[in-house]
Write an enzyme that holds these catalytic residues in place. Structure first.
Site, mmCIF file in Angstrom:
data_model
loop_
_atom_site.group_PDB
_atom_site.id
_atom_site.type_symbol
_atom_site.label_atom_id
_atom_site.label_comp_id
_atom_site.label_asym_id
_atom_site.label_seq_id
_atom_site.Cartn_x
_atom_site.Cartn_y
_atom_site.Cartn_z
ATOM 1 N N HIS A 106 -1.666 -5.451 1.394
ATOM 2 C CA HIS A 106 -2.895 -6.203 1.129
ATOM 3 C C HIS A 106 -2.529 -7.600 0.628
ATOM 4 O O HIS A 106 -1.579 -7.742 -0.141
ATOM 5 C CB HIS A 106 -3.725 -5.505 0.049
ATOM 6 C CG HIS A 106 -4.793 -6.380 -0.543
ATOM 7 N ND1 HIS A 106 -6.036 -6.519 0.038
ATOM 8 C CD2 HIS A 106 -4.792 -7.203 -1.637
ATOM 9 C CE1 HIS A 106 -6.754 -7.382 -0.688
ATOM 10 N NE2 HIS A 106 -6.025 -7.803 -1.709
ATOM 11 N N ASN A 134 -1.893 -0.118 7.336
ATOM 12 C CA ASN A 134 -1.342 -1.440 7.637
ATOM 13 C C ASN A 134 -0.487 -2.035 6.517
ATOM 14 O O ASN A 134 -0.295 -3.243 6.432
ATOM 15 C CB ASN A 134 -2.450 -2.399 8.106
ATOM 16 C CG ASN A 134 -3.513 -2.636 7.043
ATOM 17 O OD1 ASN A 134 -3.433 -2.086 5.951
ATOM 18 N ND2 ASN A 134 -4.492 -3.472 7.360
ATOM 19 N N PHE A 174 -15.703 2.480 6.970
ATOM 20 C CA PHE A 174 -14.342 2.938 6.669
ATOM 21 C C PHE A 174 -14.046 2.929 5.160
ATOM 22 O O PHE A 174 -12.916 3.208 4.749
ATOM 23 C CB PHE A 174 -13.310 2.081 7.416
ATOM 24 C CG PHE A 174 -13.406 0.602 7.121
ATOM 25 C CD1 PHE A 174 -12.785 0.040 6.007
ATOM 26 C CD2 PHE A 174 -14.120 -0.235 7.975
ATOM 27 C CE1 PHE A 174 -12.877 -1.318 5.737
ATOM 28 C CE2 PHE A 174 -14.221 -1.605 7.710
ATOM 29 C CZ PHE A 174 -13.593 -2.137 6.578
ATOM 30 N N TYR A 176 -11.942 -2.952 -3.818
ATOM 31 C CA TYR A 176 -12.514 -3.139 -2.480
ATOM 32 C C TYR A 176 -14.044 -3.190 -2.499
ATOM 33 O O TYR A 176 -14.675 -2.905 -1.480
ATOM 34 C CB TYR A 176 -12.033 -2.029 -1.553
ATOM 35 C CG TYR A 176 -10.644 -2.258 -0.982
ATOM 36 C CD1 TYR A 176 -10.345 -3.394 -0.226
ATOM 37 C CD2 TYR A 176 -9.624 -1.327 -1.162
ATOM 38 C CE1 TYR A 176 -9.081 -3.602 0.312
ATOM 39 C CE2 TYR A 176 -8.348 -1.525 -0.628
ATOM 40 C CZ TYR A 176 -8.092 -2.665 0.108
ATOM 41 O OH TYR A 176 -6.834 -2.871 0.650
ATOM 42 N N ARG A 185 2.767 -6.874 9.141
ATOM 43 C CA ARG A 185 2.031 -5.836 9.880
ATOM 44 C C ARG A 185 2.464 -5.777 11.341
ATOM 45 O O ARG A 185 2.514 -4.697 11.946
ATOM 46 C CB ARG A 185 0.527 -6.093 9.773
ATOM 47 C CG ARG A 185 -0.049 -5.781 8.387
ATOM 48 C CD ARG A 185 -1.443 -6.339 8.241
ATOM 49 N NE ARG A 185 -2.114 -5.941 7.006
ATOM 50 C CZ ARG A 185 -3.218 -6.521 6.555
ATOM 51 N NH1 ARG A 185 -3.778 -7.522 7.233
ATOM 52 N NH2 ARG A 185 -3.774 -6.119 5.434
ATOM 53 N N ARG A 197 -1.276 -14.698 3.770
ATOM 54 C CA ARG A 197 -2.018 -14.006 4.835
ATOM 55 C C ARG A 197 -1.291 -14.146 6.180
ATOM 56 O O ARG A 197 -1.294 -13.220 6.993
ATOM 57 C CB ARG A 197 -3.440 -14.572 4.956
ATOM 58 C CG ARG A 197 -4.333 -14.320 3.745
ATOM 59 C CD ARG A 197 -4.936 -12.937 3.733
ATOM 60 N NE ARG A 197 -5.919 -12.737 4.770
ATOM 61 C CZ ARG A 197 -6.712 -11.654 4.854
ATOM 62 N NH1 ARG A 197 -6.624 -10.690 3.935
ATOM 63 N NH2 ARG A 197 -7.569 -11.524 5.827
ATOM 64 N N LYS A 249 0.831 -1.204 0.000
ATOM 65 C CA LYS A 249 0.000 0.000 0.000
ATOM 66 C C LYS A 249 0.875 1.267 0.000
ATOM 67 O O LYS A 249 2.097 1.180 0.208
ATOM 68 C CB LYS A 249 -0.933 -0.052 1.214
ATOM 69 C CG LYS A 249 -1.967 -1.208 1.140
ATOM 70 C CD LYS A 249 -2.817 -1.290 2.400
ATOM 71 C CE LYS A 249 -3.883 -2.368 2.308
ATOM 72 N NZ LYS A 249 -4.675 -2.474 3.564
ATOM 73 N N GLU A 284 -8.796 -10.637 -8.124
ATOM 74 C CA GLU A 284 -7.920 -9.471 -7.941
ATOM 75 C C GLU A 284 -6.755 -9.494 -8.936
ATOM 76 O O GLU A 284 -6.397 -8.460 -9.510
ATOM 77 C CB GLU A 284 -7.430 -9.417 -6.491
ATOM 78 C CG GLU A 284 -8.562 -9.094 -5.520
ATOM 79 C CD GLU A 284 -8.186 -9.290 -4.049
ATOM 80 O OE1 GLU A 284 -7.025 -9.653 -3.757
ATOM 81 O OE2 GLU A 284 -9.071 -9.084 -3.193
ATOM 82 N N THR A 314 -5.356 -8.167 10.297
ATOM 83 C CA THR A 314 -5.751 -6.887 9.701
ATOM 84 C C THR A 314 -5.356 -5.699 10.571
ATOM 85 O O THR A 314 -4.809 -4.712 10.090
ATOM 86 C CB THR A 314 -7.282 -6.865 9.465
ATOM 87 O OG1 THR A 314 -7.627 -7.968 8.633
ATOM 88 C CG2 THR A 314 -7.732 -5.576 8.808
HETATM 89 N N1 UDP Z 1 -9.719 -1.293 7.366
HETATM 90 C C1 UDP Z 1 -9.888 -0.133 8.087
HETATM 91 N N2 UDP Z 1 -10.679 -0.171 9.216
HETATM 92 C C2 UDP Z 1 -11.294 -1.312 9.624
HETATM 93 C C3 UDP Z 1 -11.118 -2.490 8.875
HETATM 94 C C4 UDP Z 1 -10.325 -2.442 7.747
HETATM 95 O O1 UDP Z 1 -9.340 0.907 7.744
HETATM 96 O O2 UDP Z 1 -11.995 -1.290 10.655
HETATM 97 C C5 UDP Z 1 -8.884 -1.265 6.158
HETATM 98 C C6 UDP Z 1 -7.510 -1.917 6.384
HETATM 99 O O3 UDP Z 1 -6.538 -1.164 5.656
HETATM 100 C C7 UDP Z 1 -7.703 -3.289 5.769
HETATM 101 C C8 UDP Z 1 -8.639 -2.970 4.598
HETATM 102 O O4 UDP Z 1 -9.521 -1.992 5.116
HETATM 103 O O5 UDP Z 1 -6.464 -3.855 5.372
HETATM 104 C C9 UDP Z 1 -9.422 -4.126 4.060
HETATM 105 O O6 UDP Z 1 -10.137 -4.728 5.119
HETATM 106 P P1 UDP Z 1 -10.197 -6.309 5.271
HETATM 107 O O7 UDP Z 1 -11.210 -6.629 6.318
HETATM 108 O O8 UDP Z 1 -10.371 -6.943 3.931
HETATM 109 O O9 UDP Z 1 -8.745 -6.661 5.880
HETATM 110 P P2 UDP Z 1 -7.477 -7.372 5.200
HETATM 111 O O10 UDP Z 1 -7.999 -8.434 4.274
HETATM 112 O O11 UDP Z 1 -6.689 -6.302 4.488
HETATM 113 O O12 UDP Z 1 -6.687 -7.953 6.358
HETATM 114 MG MG MG Z 2 -9.385 -8.284 2.754
#
Ligand code: UDP
Ligand code: MG
Length: 148
Positions: free
Chosen positions: A115, A112, A57, A49, A102, A85, A9, A126, A91
């Site tokens: 992705h 964070n 958010f 997204y 992370r 992952r 990111k 994707e 996350t």
């Molecule tokens: N995110 C955020 N606030 C939240 C949850 C997610 O800003 O409460 C952002 C964060 O950057 C995250 C992205 O949204 O990586 C996508 O969310 P997801 O639940 O898909 O998490 P990821 O798959 O990236 O772990």
């Molecule tokens: Mg995700």
């Protein structure tokens, strides 16, 4: 062989973490099948997204992703989606284990660093969105030193 979509990111690029992050996937034994530095526009980020469009958010997430260049990658290997992952961590960086990307390099959930696709299905979706011409077709000569 399974593939996943990984994106460093804008904060990861700005903080000089590109080499470190690529290093972790390379050293694990995964194979790089696509790589580009790209700044995406709002409609593209919203499409990436789209599953999160109802979340509170969502607009700040899209603002964040379009705030600077990102590094988009396709990585290939056995179980690379799930293992990717794990390499990335939870996350919310506050809950990410030390040793994960992370856990080691981030503090706030909205910064964070990276992705990674959450399933084989989303990985394929994707990868097709970010790399419409498909992955680069090559085989690493290390294959038999990594897989039995
Ligand atoms: N995110 C955020 N606030 C939240 C949850 C997610 O800003 O409460 C952002 C964060 O950057 C995250 C992205 O949204 O990586 C996508 O969310 P997801 O639940 O898909 O998490 P990821 O798959 O990236 O772990
Ligand atoms: Mg995700």
């Amino acid at each position: 062989m399974e593939q996943t979509f990984i994106m460093i990111k804008p904060d990861g690029v700005q903080r000089g973490l590109v080499g470190e992050i690529i290093c972790r996937f390379e050293k694990k034994g995964f194979t790089l099948k696509g790589l580009k530095l790209i700044t995406v526009d709002r409609p593209f980020a919203e499409k990436h997204y789209q599953d999160l469009s109802a979340k509170p958010f969502f607009s700040s997430l899209v603002d964040y992703i379009i705030s600077g260049p990102v590094v988009a990658m396709i990585w290939e290997g056995k179980n690379v989606v799930l293992t990717g992952r794990k390499i990335i961590g939870a996350t919310n960086p506050a809950a990410s284990e030390p040793g994960t990307i992370r856990g080691d390099y981030a503090i706030d959930i909205g910064r964070n660093v990276i992705h990674g696709s959450d399933s084989v299905e989303s990985a394929n979706k994707e990868a097709a969105l970010w790399f419409p011409d498909g992955p680069v077709n090559w085989q690493s000569s290390l294959h038999s030193w990594i897989y039995e």
